[in-house]
Design a protein around this motif. Structure first.
Motif, PDB file in Angstrom:
ATOM      1  N   VAL A   1       0.850  -1.187   0.000  1.00  0.00           N
ATOM      2  CA  VAL A   1       0.000   0.000   0.000  1.00  0.00           C
ATOM      3  C   VAL A   1       0.887   1.239   0.000  1.00  0.00           C
TER       4      VAL A   1
ATOM      5  N   PRO B   1       0.455   5.125   0.476  1.00  0.00           N
ATOM      6  CA  PRO B   1      -0.538   6.137   0.844  1.00  0.00           C
ATOM      7  C   PRO B   1      -0.226   7.507   0.259  1.00  0.00           C
TER       8      PRO B   1
ATOM      9  N   ALA C   1      -4.756   6.211  -1.925  1.00  0.00           N
ATOM     10  CA  ALA C   1      -3.739   5.178  -1.745  1.00  0.00           C
ATOM     11  C   ALA C   1      -3.683   4.328  -3.001  1.00  0.00           C
TER      12      ALA C   1
ATOM     13  N   ASN D   1      -4.295  -7.938   0.403  1.00  0.00           N
ATOM     14  CA  ASN D   1      -4.363  -6.835   1.355  1.00  0.00           C
ATOM     15  C   ASN D   1      -5.245  -7.363   2.478  1.00  0.00           C
TER      16      ASN D   1
ATOM     17  N   HIS E   1     -10.343   0.964   8.521  1.00  0.00           N
ATOM     18  CA  HIS E   1      -9.935   2.369   8.573  1.00  0.00           C
ATOM     19  C   HIS E   1     -10.870   3.050   9.576  1.00  0.00           C
TER      20      HIS E   1
ATOM     21  N   VAL F   1      -5.160   2.892   9.799  1.00  0.00           N
ATOM     22  CA  VAL F   1      -5.377   1.502   9.390  1.00  0.00           C
ATOM     23  C   VAL F   1      -5.056   0.594  10.570  1.00  0.00           C
TER      24      VAL F   1
ATOM     25  N   ASP G   1       3.726  -5.722   7.946  1.00  0.00           N
ATOM     26  CA  ASP G   1       2.881  -4.567   7.687  1.00  0.00           C
ATOM     27  C   ASP G   1       3.102  -4.121   6.242  1.00  0.00           C
TER      28      ASP G   1
ATOM     29  N   ASN H   1       1.795  -1.553   4.783  1.00  0.00           N
ATOM     30  CA  ASN H   1       1.540  -0.122   4.600  1.00  0.00           C
ATOM     31  C   ASN H   1       2.841   0.680   4.651  1.00  0.00           C
TER      32      ASN H   1
END
Length: 231
Positions: free
Chosen positions: A87, A89, A106, A117, A122, A189, A229, A231
């Motif tokens: 991801v 962002p 994103a 994912n 969120h 998140v 993770d 993100n």
């Protein structure tokens, strides 16, 4: 001289009027009162000691076009990881000019044949996902445990309501790419598996064994895993 038949408000009427007026003027503004509020990142002690729900504003006269620009979404994310997804962002941390505007973006890249994912939420945003390339199996779970799922193809759009657990899974044989629009400058998140089994410090073993109705060894095994993770 008092006119015959005239009625003047009593003290109680004045109090009610004042209360109603206060209620109206104390309501929050429905929209920004200036063109923009570019986020100010500062290390000044006097400012950094104060926490606000958002970001401080820079003098608008000092703003430049770069405050509203981010090129990161043109770059494919590296999906060579245990989840097979990445991801990227584009929220207020990357675009200072998003401050107070209530929106962010994103990019999500998914590896072929199973890029995931994982289930997450969120806490501050509804998400609208648009598939740019590939085929995704997506879904979310409601507060009464109903599962809504759909297979999405290039150009398809799906909505994940604010706060609900949702996921995307690449069921195609090629790389998939999606763009997400979120209704917050900082949506946050919470990835479910990471939060439950990878918290720091760990959640009490008795809590998890009873919650999931499994043996202690299962929970201990899960807590020892490396929770990646994306993100």
């Amino acid at each position: 001289m008092m006119m015959k038949g005239a009625h003047f408000p009593t003290a109680a009427a004045f109090a009610l009027l004042a209360l109603a007026t206060f209620h109206l003027v104390s309501a929050s503004d429905p929209s920004p009162l200036q063109d923009f509020c570019v986020a100010l990142n500062t290390t000044q002690t006097a400012v950094s000691a104060v926490f606000v729900n958002g970001k401080f504003c820079r003098d608008p006269k000092l703003a430049t076009a770069d405050d509203f620009f981010f090129s990161g979404l043109r770059i494919p994310g590296n999906t060579s990881n245990p989840l097979g997804s990445k991801v990227t962002p584009a929220n207020v941390e990357q675009i200072a000019g998003l401050n107070t505007l209530g929106i962010s973006l994103a990019r999500v890249d998914y590896a072929p044949n199973g890029g995931l994912n994982p289930p997450h939420t969120h806490p501050r945003a509804t998400e609208v996902l648009t598939v740019m390339e590939g085929t995704l199996y997506v879904g979310f779970v409601t507060s009464d445990n109903r599962l809504f799922t759909k297979v999405l193809y290039k150009g398809d759009v799906f909505v994940f309501p604010v706060g609900l657990i949702h996921f995307q899974f690449n069921i195609g044989k090629v790389q998939a790419v999606a763009f997400a629009a979120l209704s917050s400058q900082n949506p946050g998140v919470i990835t479910i598996a990471n939060a439950v089994f990878g918290s720091n410090p760990p959640i009490n073993l008795d809590v998890l064994t009873k919650a999931f109705q499994v043996d202690n060894n299962v929970v201990q095994y899960l807590q020892k895993q490396f929770w990646y993770d994306n993100n």
